[in-house]
Design a protein around this motif. Structure first.
Motif, mmCIF file in Angstrom:
data_model
loop_
_atom_site.group_PDB
_atom_site.id
_atom_site.type_symbol
_atom_site.label_atom_id
_atom_site.label_comp_id
_atom_site.label_asym_id
_atom_site.label_seq_id
_atom_site.Cartn_x
_atom_site.Cartn_y
_atom_site.Cartn_z
ATOM 1 N N GLY A 417 43.287 113.952 5.601
ATOM 2 C CA GLY A 417 42.907 112.704 4.950
ATOM 3 C C GLY A 417 43.342 111.429 5.622
ATOM 4 N N PHE A 418 43.520 111.437 6.950
ATOM 5 C CA PHE A 418 43.982 110.220 7.600
ATOM 6 C C PHE A 418 43.150 109.952 8.851
ATOM 7 C CE2 PHE A 418 46.917 107.918 10.514
ATOM 8 C CZ PHE A 418 47.099 106.779 9.743
ATOM 9 N N THR A 419 42.676 108.717 8.962
ATOM 10 C CA THR A 419 41.982 108.245 10.158
ATOM 11 C C THR A 419 42.623 106.928 10.574
ATOM 12 O OG1 THR A 419 39.939 109.139 9.235
ATOM 13 C CG2 THR A 419 39.743 107.759 11.186
ATOM 14 N N ALA A 420 42.790 106.747 11.879
ATOM 15 C CA ALA A 420 43.362 105.496 12.379
ATOM 16 C C ALA A 420 42.673 105.114 13.673
ATOM 17 C CB ALA A 420 44.865 105.635 12.605
ATOM 18 N N ASP A 421 42.575 103.831 13.890
ATOM 19 C CA ASP A 421 41.965 103.276 15.105
ATOM 20 C C ASP A 421 42.794 102.074 15.514
ATOM 21 O OD1 ASP A 421 40.245 102.872 17.164
ATOM 22 O OD2 ASP A 421 38.624 102.003 15.970
ATOM 23 N N TYR A 422 43.473 102.181 16.643
ATOM 24 C CA TYR A 422 44.359 101.114 17.100
ATOM 25 C C TYR A 422 43.894 100.607 18.467
ATOM 26 C CZ TYR A 422 47.517 103.476 13.782
ATOM 27 O OH TYR A 422 48.067 104.087 12.684
ATOM 28 N N VAL A 423 43.801 99.300 18.578
ATOM 29 C CA VAL A 423 43.574 98.647 19.867
ATOM 30 C C VAL A 423 44.652 97.585 20.024
ATOM 31 C CG1 VAL A 423 42.052 97.185 21.226
ATOM 32 C CG2 VAL A 423 41.099 99.052 19.893
ATOM 33 N N ALA A 424 45.368 97.640 21.129
ATOM 34 C CA ALA A 424 46.469 96.683 21.321
ATOM 35 C C ALA A 424 46.647 96.382 22.795
ATOM 36 C CB ALA A 424 47.773 97.251 20.746
ATOM 37 N N MET A 425 47.105 95.176 23.077
ATOM 38 C CA MET A 425 47.446 94.792 24.439
ATOM 39 C C MET A 425 48.650 93.872 24.418
ATOM 40 S SD MET A 425 46.853 91.304 24.990
ATOM 41 C CE MET A 425 46.498 91.155 26.717
ATOM 42 N N ALA A 426 49.372 93.840 25.532
ATOM 43 C CA ALA A 426 50.507 92.930 25.694
ATOM 44 C C ALA A 426 50.550 92.465 27.129
ATOM 45 C CB ALA A 426 51.818 93.627 25.324
ATOM 46 N N PHE A 427 50.791 91.183 27.310
ATOM 47 C CA PHE A 427 50.984 90.603 28.641
ATOM 48 C C PHE A 427 52.286 89.821 28.628
ATOM 49 C CE2 PHE A 427 50.800 86.988 31.526
ATOM 50 C CZ PHE A 427 50.579 87.637 32.735
ATOM 51 N N GLU A 428 53.098 90.026 29.646
ATOM 52 C CA GLU A 428 54.368 89.319 29.732
ATOM 53 C C GLU A 428 54.587 88.822 31.153
ATOM 54 O OE1 GLU A 428 59.170 89.950 28.814
ATOM 55 O OE2 GLU A 428 57.697 91.455 28.173
ATOM 56 N N ASN A 429 55.057 87.598 31.252
ATOM 57 C CA ASN A 429 55.458 87.031 32.545
ATOM 58 C C ASN A 429 56.895 86.548 32.427
ATOM 59 O OD1 ASN A 429 55.642 84.356 34.440
ATOM 60 N ND2 ASN A 429 54.378 85.956 35.361
ATOM 61 N N LYS A 430 57.700 86.913 33.402
ATOM 62 C CA LYS A 430 59.130 86.584 33.349
ATOM 63 C C LYS A 430 59.603 86.112 34.713
ATOM 64 C CE LYS A 430 61.896 90.090 32.838
ATOM 65 N NZ LYS A 430 62.615 91.203 32.151
ATOM 66 N N THR A 431 60.351 85.036 34.710
ATOM 67 C CA THR A 431 60.970 84.519 35.926
ATOM 68 C C THR A 431 62.479 84.537 35.756
ATOM 69 O OG1 THR A 431 59.088 83.080 36.418
ATOM 70 C CG2 THR A 431 61.178 82.558 37.485
ATOM 71 N N THR A 432 63.170 85.135 36.709
ATOM 72 C CA THR A 432 64.627 85.217 36.655
ATOM 73 C C THR A 432 65.209 84.740 37.973
ATOM 74 O OG1 THR A 432 64.570 87.524 37.381
ATOM 75 C CG2 THR A 432 64.670 87.130 35.018
ATOM 76 N N ALA A 433 66.331 84.082 37.871
ATOM 77 C CA ALA A 433 67.094 83.657 39.042
ATOM 78 C C ALA A 433 68.460 84.323 38.989
ATOM 79 C CB ALA A 433 67.243 82.139 39.077
ATOM 80 N N ASN A 434 68.855 84.920 40.074
ATOM 81 C CA ASN A 434 70.129 85.634 40.158
ATOM 82 C C ASN A 434 70.999 84.946 41.202
ATOM 83 O OD1 ASN A 434 72.236 87.470 40.699
ATOM 84 N ND2 ASN A 434 70.997 89.182 40.024
ATOM 85 N N LEU A 435 72.132 84.438 40.762
ATOM 86 C CA LEU A 435 73.045 83.714 41.645
ATOM 87 C C LEU A 435 74.430 84.327 41.554
ATOM 88 C CD1 LEU A 435 73.767 81.285 43.499
ATOM 89 C CD2 LEU A 435 74.194 79.977 41.391
ATOM 90 N N LYS A 436 74.969 84.701 42.698
ATOM 91 C CA LYS A 436 76.318 85.258 42.746
ATOM 92 C C LYS A 436 77.252 84.217 43.343
ATOM 93 C CE LYS A 436 77.040 89.575 43.487
ATOM 94 N NZ LYS A 436 77.155 90.949 44.083
ATOM 95 N N LEU A 437 78.389 84.002 42.651
ATOM 96 C CA LEU A 437 79.367 83.005 43.070
ATOM 97 C C LEU A 437 80.733 83.657 43.237
ATOM 98 C CD1 LEU A 437 78.379 80.207 40.507
ATOM 99 C CD2 LEU A 437 77.687 80.359 42.916
ATOM 100 N N THR A 438 81.532 83.092 44.135
ATOM 101 C CA THR A 438 82.902 83.554 44.316
ATOM 102 C C THR A 438 83.814 82.334 44.265
ATOM 103 O OG1 THR A 438 82.058 85.295 45.764
ATOM 104 C CG2 THR A 438 84.433 84.943 45.758
ATOM 105 N N PRO A 439 84.140 81.883 43.050
ATOM 106 C CA PRO A 439 84.931 80.650 42.930
ATOM 107 C C PRO A 439 86.360 80.791 43.437
ATOM 108 C CG PRO A 439 84.595 81.672 40.786
ATOM 109 C CD PRO A 439 83.751 82.422 41.745
#
Length: 816
Positions: A417-439
């Motif tokens: 007794g169960f019917t399902a219909d799923y349509v889905a999408m996802a878009f992601e954009n990510k910008t990261t900066a990685n900085l290493k310091l030796t104080p």
């Protein structure tokens, strides 16, 4: 607005349609448009991918002894975003290499219990889409990006991964909020070695697997270096196809998985990483046994109450029940009292609920008999794309821009007794900066800061309620009949509408930062935080014909604070606290209209964890011990209320490679999860209401914990103890074997606590032989035919999936 309820066009391969926001532009085109903006934003930027690591950063005396990568030898950036050795990471994490998954016969996410503490997954329609970690369904990630929600829609692919990281607790702020239980991060196979170097010549692997119950799997993978417009590049492709039957009668699994990963060095400081993964899955689902009683479990299927409904509701004789045929009988009844007065049922209900006395008897059913028939199906096509570009300015500073796209088109039908219909999408954009310091001489700071944007849209349609999904009506010892087979909404007849629908979109703009400080090469402190701005709109209906559009926006703050300290003798101790807020999503990845309307669409969770890790015996033994306490809230869309959970547990993992020929793995879990509020029951067994099952198995009862007198807090239906051990021996002459087992303690199958499932121990084994480019391996599971049971408490409180009997498979592999 009213629902036109136009059914999805159905074809033998898959029902295809697109959601409103995707309809006017193809997913590929939308992604290409977004990708075209990247070079403008980051001219000449290189890419250091999540899976690109430098093994030189973590040396192990046992490296040459560890043939199957039992010991963790990679640093990981998944937990916090900065590269750290697993031993120095202040969070419980398990890294599982592809060689170990092959050796242990790990085919699905459910099999990770063999090597991962804190994991145990009950039966979720029989489809291994997500793993339960610490009593909570974990999130699936791909290269550090969250995939679309997959709760029993299609099998999450494992075969094409280079390695899998299982992280306990919510995702780090770098990756956004998420479920408190944990995440599974799948890293695809690429044209780079474990040491992050391009492969120097073409190489390939062809594999064929044949097994019991007509299991048939074939795969080919191939990697090669090449030049792209004069730029050094490498590509790695993988394709796998399966056409298998199953131990369970009428269960099948067909599918194809294709994956391509490409790396291109634009310059000495710029690296591109891009790829695609496509999956087509065709299988069917099962909830296992119905009409379950303690006696049925205690006799291992020896006492099943057989009997057909006395009243035939299939009045037109077409072999299906439709809403018009059952509307006069109200097959779903709310149990307003305990015990429930049988006389409160109407005359029509009593007639429709009752079993035919002339057919009632006790009979036996095998573990291979479950509630499914050949016409049931669950079909999915999924597409994943990614594109990274990274610019390394100096050895201590780089900037990375990553884009990720994931989509799912899924249709399912089960004749109960169960019917399902799923349509889905996802878009992601990510910008990261990685900085290493030796104080200073004794201080190192590894910092990350960045920004991300994620957009999702979709359309969830389900046919539910109205007295449908009367799962005890069918006598599974006989099989499906027209009097217990419910027509699906996918047929196109219009007889069965999709009466529950959620269509909409949501977005997430996030800003995040992290400081990873190390003092005197002993003390580590990690502080990270993230601010997200969510906006969502859903146009939906819940079992009604009138749609309502609701829009909402909200902000959330996620943070993590961790401290670790290196002790003598290779030991390290840590403490972590994290809090997270993330979206409450449905089975198809959408936000329920009621969630938005009531302001309950963001889920709160927090975790505190303390642990001890060690790399001992010249790095031949790795062990970790962790204790955690966690809390979470979740909106129950069926009851329209909040559920609140508290969990605590202790976990132990160990990996040992004392010699080149011998290795061991161990995982142990002690956990307890409590539901603090009375539960809502989508199905109540007759015994819990004081009713004679022969009088009511043709219908269905729903109720609440308050009515049934459930005392809270109440323990969740998950085992308190799970222990796994494994060992492998490899002869210098190329042959070898492995043996292992998993113990699961006894626990109740649901919140009504009507059935207690017995403890069990299952064993697995493998033998193998390697000679030149050829390898032969036989894997066997449940070799002693241990009888065990897994709960499915999403619907009926006593729906149980019986264990599979012994299975075996032969894998032949050729490498070149």
């Amino acid at each position: 607005m009213t629902d036109t309820n136009q059914p999805a066009r159905f074809c033998p391969s898959l029902s295809r349609r697109t959601s409103p926001a995707v309809r006017h532009a193809s997913p590929a085109r939308r992604l290409l448009i977004a990708m075209s903006l990247l070079p403008v934003a980051l001219l000449a930027q290189p890419a250091a991918s999540d899976e690109v690591v430098k093994l030189a950063d973590i040396e192990t005396d046992a490296g040459e002894l560890d043939l199957y990568s039992v010991l963790p030898s990679r640093p990981t950036s998944t937990v916090f975003g900065t590269d750290r050795a697993v031993q120095d990471t202040p969070r419980s994490i398990t890294v599982i290499e592809s060689s170990l998954t092959d050796l242990y016969g790990i085919r699905t996410v459910n099999d990770f219990v063999a090597v991962t503490a804190g994991s145990f997954t009950g039966n979720y329609f029989g489809v291994p889409g997500a793993l339960d970690v610490r009593g909570e369904r974990a999130d699936n990630f791909f290269r550090g990006f969250r995939r679309i929600e997959n709760r029993g829609n299609f099998p999450t692919p494992i075969a094409s991964t280079d390695f899998v990281e299982i992280i306990k607790g919510p995702p780090p702020p770098v990756y956004g909020g998420g479920k408190v239980g944990g995440i599974l991060n799948f890293i695809p196979k690429t044209a780079k070695s474990k040491t992050a170097k391009f492969i120097e010549k073409p190489q390939g692997i062809a594999s064929v697997t044949l097994g019991t119950y007509d299991k048939k799997i074939a795969s080919v993978e191939y990697g090669t270096p090449f030049s792209l417009f004069g730029k050094r590049s490498g590509a790695y492709g993988f394709i796998q196809t399966e056409d298998s039957e199953n131990y369970y009668n009428n269960i099948y699994n067909k599918g194809t998985l294709a994956q391509l990963a490409v790396d291109t060095e634009l310059s000495d400081s710029v690296l591109l990483e891009y790829g695609v993964m496509a999956q087509w899955a065709d299988l069917n689902q099962s909830l296992g046994w119905n009409r379950v009683t303690q006696e049925l479990i205690d006799t291992n299927g020896g006492r099943y109450l057989s009997g057909r409904p006395a009243l035939n509701l299939d009045t037109n004789g077409n072999g299906y029940l439709s809403p018009s045929e059952i509307s006069a009988y109200s097959l779903e009844q709310f149990a307003f009292a305990d015990p429930f007065p049988y006389g409160a049922l109407t005359a029509n209900q009593q007639a429709a609920f009752r079993l035919d006395p002339t057919t009632v008897k006790y009979t036996s059913i095998g573990h291979n008999t479950v509630q499914v028939e050949p016409g049931d199906f669950s079909q999915t096509d999924a597409l994943t794309l990614y594109f990274d570009i990274t610019k390394t300015f100096t050895s201590d500073f780089n900037v990375k821009n990553q884009s990720f796209y994931d989509s799912m088109n899924h249709t399912k039908y089960s004749s109960y007794g169960f019917t399902a219909d799923y349509v889905a999408m996802a878009f992601e954009n990510k910008t990261t900066a990685n900085l290493k310091l030796t104080p200073s001489e004794h201080t190192v700071l590894d910092t990350i800061f960045g920004v991300s944007f994620r957009y999702s849209d979709g359309d969830e349609r389900e046919s539910r309620g109205r007295g449908y999904q009367v799962l005890d009506r069918r006598d599974i010892s006989v099989g499906a009949t027209g009097n217990d087979r419910f027509e699906g909404a996918h047929t196109g007849t219009g007889n069965v509408p999709y009466n529950w629908r959620q269509t909409g979109d949501f977005s997430d703009f996030g800003i995040f930062g992290l400081i990873d400080a190390t003092f005197f090469e002993k003390l580590g402190v990690i502080l990270s935080g993230r601010w997200d701005r969510y906006e969502a709109t859903t146009n939906g209906t819940d079992l009604a014909s009138v749609f309502q559009e609701v829009s909402a926006s909200d902000s959330a703050f996620t943070y993590n604070a961790s401290v670790n300290y290196k002790l003598p003798a290779g030991l390290s101790t840590y403490v972590t606290h994290a809090e997270s807020r993330y979206l409450e999503l449905g089975q198809g990845g959408m936000i329920d209209r009621l969630n938005l309307a009531q302001g309950t669409w963001l889920q709160d969770s927090e975790i505190s964890e303390i642990g001890l890790k060690g790399s001992l015996l010249k790095n031949r033994l790795y062990a970790t011990l962790a204790y955690y306490e966690q809390e979470k809230t979740a909106f129950n869309s069926q009851a329209g209320t909040f559920d609140t959970y508290e969990s605590e547990g202790t976990e132990l993992e160990a990996r040992f490679a004392p010699t080149k020929t011998l290795s061991f793995t161990a995982a142990a879990t002690w956990q307890k999860t409590l539901l603090k509020n009375p539960p809502f029951f989508l199905g109540v067994p007759p015994g819990a209401l004081g009713l004679d099952p022969t009088l009511v198995y043709g219908g269905r009862f729903v109720s609440t914990g308050q009515v049934l007198g459930v005392q809270t807090p109440i323990e969740a239906p998950t085992p308190q103890k799970v222990f796994s051990l494994g060992t492998t021996y490899t002869s210098p002459k190329g042959w070898g074997g492995s043996f292992g087992g998993t113990y699961v303690s006894s626990f109740y199958s649901g919140y009504a606590q009507q059935i207690k499932l017995p403890e069990y121990t299952t064993y697995r084994a493998a033998i193998f032989y390697n000679t030149g480019p050829w390898s032969f391996r036989i894997n066997a599971n449940n070799i002693f035919d241990e009888k065990s049971y897994a709960p499915q408490f999403l619907f009926w409180d006593t729906f149980i999936s019986p264990s599979q009997g012994p299975t075996a498979e032969l894998t032949v592999t050729y490498k070149w």
